[in-house]
Design an enzyme around this catalytic site. Structure first.
Site, mmCIF file in Angstrom:
data_model
loop_
_atom_site.group_PDB
_atom_site.id
_atom_site.type_symbol
_atom_site.label_atom_id
_atom_site.label_comp_id
_atom_site.label_asym_id
_atom_site.label_seq_id
_atom_site.Cartn_x
_atom_site.Cartn_y
_atom_site.Cartn_z
ATOM 1 N N THR A 101 91.210 37.194 15.095
ATOM 2 C CA THR A 101 91.958 36.799 16.189
ATOM 3 C C THR A 101 93.139 37.724 16.503
ATOM 4 O O THR A 101 93.613 38.280 15.633
ATOM 5 C CB THR A 101 92.553 35.312 15.805
ATOM 6 O OG1 THR A 101 91.483 34.589 15.878
ATOM 7 C CG2 THR A 101 93.393 34.980 17.237
ATOM 8 N N SER A 121 89.679 32.189 21.376
ATOM 9 C CA SER A 121 88.206 31.774 21.805
ATOM 10 C C SER A 121 87.330 32.947 22.032
ATOM 11 O O SER A 121 86.102 32.923 21.723
ATOM 12 C CB SER A 121 88.428 30.846 22.893
ATOM 13 O OG SER A 121 89.066 29.727 22.561
ATOM 14 N N THR A 177 95.100 33.411 8.503
ATOM 15 C CA THR A 177 95.595 32.753 7.308
ATOM 16 C C THR A 177 95.526 33.854 6.079
ATOM 17 O O THR A 177 94.499 34.864 5.993
ATOM 18 C CB THR A 177 94.394 31.583 7.132
ATOM 19 O OG1 THR A 177 94.302 30.874 8.195
ATOM 20 C CG2 THR A 177 94.692 30.699 5.860
ATOM 21 N N ARG A 190 100.432 -4.718 2.134
ATOM 22 C CA ARG A 190 101.361 -5.327 3.123
ATOM 23 C C ARG A 190 100.962 -6.706 3.799
ATOM 24 O O ARG A 190 99.779 -6.855 4.116
ATOM 25 C CB ARG A 190 101.195 -4.114 4.545
ATOM 26 C CG ARG A 190 102.175 -4.528 5.574
ATOM 27 C CD ARG A 190 103.561 -4.333 5.325
ATOM 28 N NE ARG A 190 104.303 -4.702 6.457
ATOM 29 C CZ ARG A 190 105.680 -4.652 6.482
ATOM 30 N NH1 ARG A 190 106.425 -4.467 5.527
ATOM 31 N NH2 ARG A 190 106.473 -5.003 7.592
ATOM 32 N N GLN A 250 98.472 3.836 12.294
ATOM 33 C CA GLN A 250 98.783 2.321 13.148
ATOM 34 C C GLN A 250 98.726 1.691 12.036
ATOM 35 O O GLN A 250 99.498 0.624 12.108
ATOM 36 C CB GLN A 250 97.450 2.602 14.109
ATOM 37 C CG GLN A 250 97.742 1.456 15.092
ATOM 38 C CD GLN A 250 98.914 1.923 16.016
ATOM 39 O OE1 GLN A 250 99.487 2.921 16.079
ATOM 40 N NE2 GLN A 250 99.419 0.752 16.609
ATOM 41 N N GLU A 293 88.774 28.636 13.475
ATOM 42 C CA GLU A 293 87.422 28.654 13.682
ATOM 43 C C GLU A 293 86.695 28.479 14.844
ATOM 44 O O GLU A 293 85.616 27.911 14.499
ATOM 45 C CB GLU A 293 86.808 28.280 12.088
ATOM 46 C CG GLU A 293 87.557 29.102 11.224
ATOM 47 C CD GLU A 293 86.998 28.801 9.725
ATOM 48 O OE1 GLU A 293 86.095 28.495 9.407
ATOM 49 O OE2 GLU A 293 88.139 28.743 8.777
HETATM 50 C C1 LIG Z 1 96.749 27.662 11.520
HETATM 51 C C2 LIG Z 1 95.773 28.661 11.906
HETATM 52 C C3 LIG Z 1 95.073 29.648 11.416
HETATM 53 C C4 LIG Z 1 94.183 30.518 11.911
HETATM 54 N N1 LIG Z 1 93.456 31.252 10.830
HETATM 55 C C5 LIG Z 1 92.898 32.265 11.423
HETATM 56 C C6 LIG Z 1 92.182 33.218 10.524
HETATM 57 O O1 LIG Z 1 92.329 33.083 9.041
HETATM 58 N N2 LIG Z 1 91.411 34.371 11.105
HETATM 59 C C7 LIG Z 1 91.373 34.613 12.420
HETATM 60 O O2 LIG Z 1 90.595 35.516 12.765
HETATM 61 N N3 LIG Z 1 92.103 33.517 13.354
HETATM 62 C C8 LIG Z 1 92.560 32.529 13.023
HETATM 63 N N4 LIG Z 1 93.068 31.489 13.623
HETATM 64 C C9 LIG Z 1 92.912 31.758 15.064
HETATM 65 C C10 LIG Z 1 91.929 30.580 15.690
HETATM 66 O O3 LIG Z 1 90.705 31.045 15.312
HETATM 67 C C11 LIG Z 1 92.160 30.513 17.257
HETATM 68 O O4 LIG Z 1 93.445 30.103 17.331
HETATM 69 C C12 LIG Z 1 91.207 29.728 18.094
HETATM 70 O O5 LIG Z 1 89.913 30.360 18.141
HETATM 71 C C13 LIG Z 1 91.677 29.563 19.503
HETATM 72 O O6 LIG Z 1 91.950 30.642 19.795
HETATM 73 P P1 LIG Z 1 93.285 30.796 20.790
HETATM 74 O O7 LIG Z 1 94.435 30.336 20.051
HETATM 75 O O8 LIG Z 1 93.491 32.277 21.265
HETATM 76 O O9 LIG Z 1 93.194 29.786 22.294
HETATM 77 P P2 LIG Z 1 92.611 30.180 23.329
HETATM 78 O O10 LIG Z 1 91.395 30.847 23.309
HETATM 79 O O11 LIG Z 1 93.747 30.713 24.362
HETATM 80 O O12 LIG Z 1 92.344 28.697 23.884
HETATM 81 C C14 LIG Z 1 93.247 27.755 24.533
HETATM 82 C C15 LIG Z 1 92.453 26.657 24.987
HETATM 83 O O13 LIG Z 1 91.593 27.156 26.123
HETATM 84 C C16 LIG Z 1 90.223 26.523 25.696
HETATM 85 N N5 LIG Z 1 89.230 27.384 26.061
HETATM 86 C C17 LIG Z 1 88.951 28.717 25.786
HETATM 87 N N6 LIG Z 1 87.968 29.136 26.178
HETATM 88 C C18 LIG Z 1 87.288 28.377 26.692
HETATM 89 C C19 LIG Z 1 85.983 27.955 27.358
HETATM 90 N N7 LIG Z 1 85.088 29.067 27.664
HETATM 91 N N8 LIG Z 1 85.372 26.967 27.763
HETATM 92 C C20 LIG Z 1 86.322 25.723 27.440
HETATM 93 N N9 LIG Z 1 87.397 25.964 26.837
HETATM 94 C C21 LIG Z 1 88.090 26.843 26.604
HETATM 95 C C22 LIG Z 1 90.180 26.444 24.294
HETATM 96 O O14 LIG Z 1 89.250 25.500 23.588
HETATM 97 C C23 LIG Z 1 91.777 26.041 23.956
HETATM 98 O O15 LIG Z 1 91.806 24.539 24.122
HETATM 99 C C24 LIG Z 1 93.941 30.583 13.200
HETATM 100 C C25 LIG Z 1 94.561 29.656 14.079
HETATM 101 C C26 LIG Z 1 95.332 28.599 13.466
HETATM 102 C C27 LIG Z 1 96.003 27.582 14.628
#
Ligand SMILES: Cc1cc2nc3c(=O)[nH]c(=O)nc-3n(C[C@H](O)[C@H](O)[C@H](O)COP(=O)(O)OP(=O)(O)OC[C@H]3O[C@@H](n4cnc5c(N)ncnc54)[C@H](O)[C@@H]3O)c2cc1C
Length: 377
Positions: free
Chosen positions: A122, A128, A154, A264, A332, A359
């Site tokens: 990421t 995504s 992570t 409870r 709840q 993921e």
């Molecule tokens: C605690 C934590 C640990 C993580 N660890 C790792 C790691 O070790 N390595 C790593 O590489 N990544 C890691 N990640 C990243 C994680 O994989 C991404 O946050 C995740 O894949 C979502 O990407 P984004 O945050 O950019 O959200 P975005 O891609 O910006 O998505 C935002 C919203 O839009 C929706 N969306 C996006 N595209 C579409 C579509 N085509 N159709 C419908 N809905 C869509 C998504 O579902 C989401 O609801 C971690 C994330 C967190 C929160």
């Protein structure tokens, strides 16, 4: 499936969680400190090399053992389970695709838990849409020079080895993405800010910067341009393990809820005697059984080298949502106490939310499932 071995793994993991993990989960949540002492303890039980080759110090167990161990860890602490999950993603790619020279040098430390792994795909503008990564690597003589930024990673500042997905040929789309390994202490690898997360606060998540980060040519993992394929391949395993985590979280929600519902009293009887409460617990049990069954089915597919991308996406989407729902229901059932940090359920809810995001979000899982199902009909 080796039933006896699975039972042994479960028994061992359950003891380990009870004695070395659960007692520290609340503290991890409060301090947001990486639990090195817990990692050192679980490392003694082979946690970091569960499925790896015994020749490299691994336990040589199968995917059933990996799923059971992950489920048990998540029962006690999602922070610990997610730390291991990220390590497994990195160590699986490394064990399968790294050169013998790299494996001979690093695998013994990796399986011993002395060299934690980190899987960095990421970026700030590519989550995504993982194919949209911008970090690059080019060859300069016998060295790769890596530049770019990774976000939400992570184990970002506690790892010994980093698997970075980078563009080695911008003109080739996903076929221009490769995985390159960087070791801790490389002067070109810098850590950005640590995320102040709502849950899994004991896990270590943050930004990584690569500024003219130089590594030997041999640090390319597998083949040039195959990195995206390796990432997607290992994310299927990750989704399976996130599913296993959801089983553990749901089971913990059930145990906390049953204990409370029996103790409870309201209107002169235990609240568990009210159907509104017992039906919630029944629905949690249904969620546990169904996610556990799908987790086990995927173990069988993995062991038989069958495709499992779609079942893993189903498990992740369903298990993540049910775990969040189960934690909400546990709150709840606890009434006002459920809203207190003195009780476990509120932490379970904050921790469980990652199961719907990391993921691949639930929406992305549904995209995978929908596309695949539509193209089959
Ligand atoms: C605690 C934590 C640990 C993580 N660890 C790792 C790691 O070790 N390595 C790593 O590489 N990544 C890691 N990640 C990243 C994680 O994989 C991404 O946050 C995740 O894949 C979502 O990407 P984004 O945050 O950019 O959200 P975005 O891609 O910006 O998505 C935002 C919203 O839009 C929706 N969306 C996006 N595209 C579409 C579509 N085509 N159709 C419908 N809905 C869509 C998504 O579902 C989401 O609801 C971690 C994330 C967190 C929160």
């Amino acid at each position: 499936m080796n039933i006896k071995q699975n039972e042994m793994v479960r028994k061992m993991a359950r003891e380990l969680v009870k004695n070395e993990v659960m007692p520290y989960d609340k503290e991890m949540d409060q301090t947001s400190e990486f639990p090195w002492h817990v990692m050192k303890e679980i490392a003694k039980y082979g946690a970091f090399g569960l499925t790896e080759d015994p020749a490299y110090g691994g336990a040589g167990l199968d995917s059933y053992a990996e799923a059971i161990f992950t489920e048990e860890m998540a029962y006690g602490s999602s922070s610990v389970a997610i730390t291991l999950d990220a390590h497994y993603l990195a160590s699986h790619i490394f064990a399968k695709y790294a050169s013998k020279e790299l494996k001979d040098r690093l695998m013994p430390q990796i399986t011993a838990g002395e060299c934690i792994g980190c899987f960095a795909l990421t970026e700030p503008s590519a989550g995504s849409d993982a194919a949209g990564i911008q970090s690059t690597a080019h060859l300069d003589g016998d060295e790769w020079v890596i530049n770019g930024q990774k976000a939400w990673i992570t184990n970002y500042s506690v790892s010994g080895f980093y698997l970075l997905a980078v563009l080695t040929d911008k003109s080739k789309g996903t076929r221009g993405i490769s995985v390159i390994m960087v070791e801790k202490g490389n002067p070109g690898l810098k850590f950005g800010h640590k995320e102040d997360k709502m849950g899994i606060r004991g896990s270590n998540t943050g930004e990584i910067y690569m500024n003219n980060c130089r590594v030997p040519k041999g640090n390319l993992i597998g083949e040039l341009g195959k990195g995206f394929k390796y990432c997607m391949e290992v994310l299927d395993v990750g989704r399976h393990l996130i599913g296993a985590m959801s089983v553990g979280v749901i089971r913990r929600c059930i145990d906390e809820s049953v204990k409370y519902a029996n103790e409870r009293k309201a209107f002169g009887q235990s609240i568990g005697k009210f159907q509104a409460i017992s039906f919630k617990i029944a629905d949690m049990k249904i969620a546990e059984e169904t996610t556990a069954a799908l987790t086990e089915k995927i173990c069988a597919l993995r062991e038989n080298k069958q495709p499992f991308s779609v079942p893993a996406a189903c498990l992740k989407a369903y298990g993540g949502q049910r775990a969040v729902w189960a934690a909400d229901s546990a709150i709840q059932i606890h009434g006002g106490n459920g809203y207190s940090k003195e009780f476990v359920p509120e932490r379970l809810l904050r921790d469980a939310k990652i199961l719907e995001i990391g993921e691949g979000t639930t929406e992305i899982q549904k995209m995978i499932i929908g596309n695949s199902t539509l193209s089959m009909k």
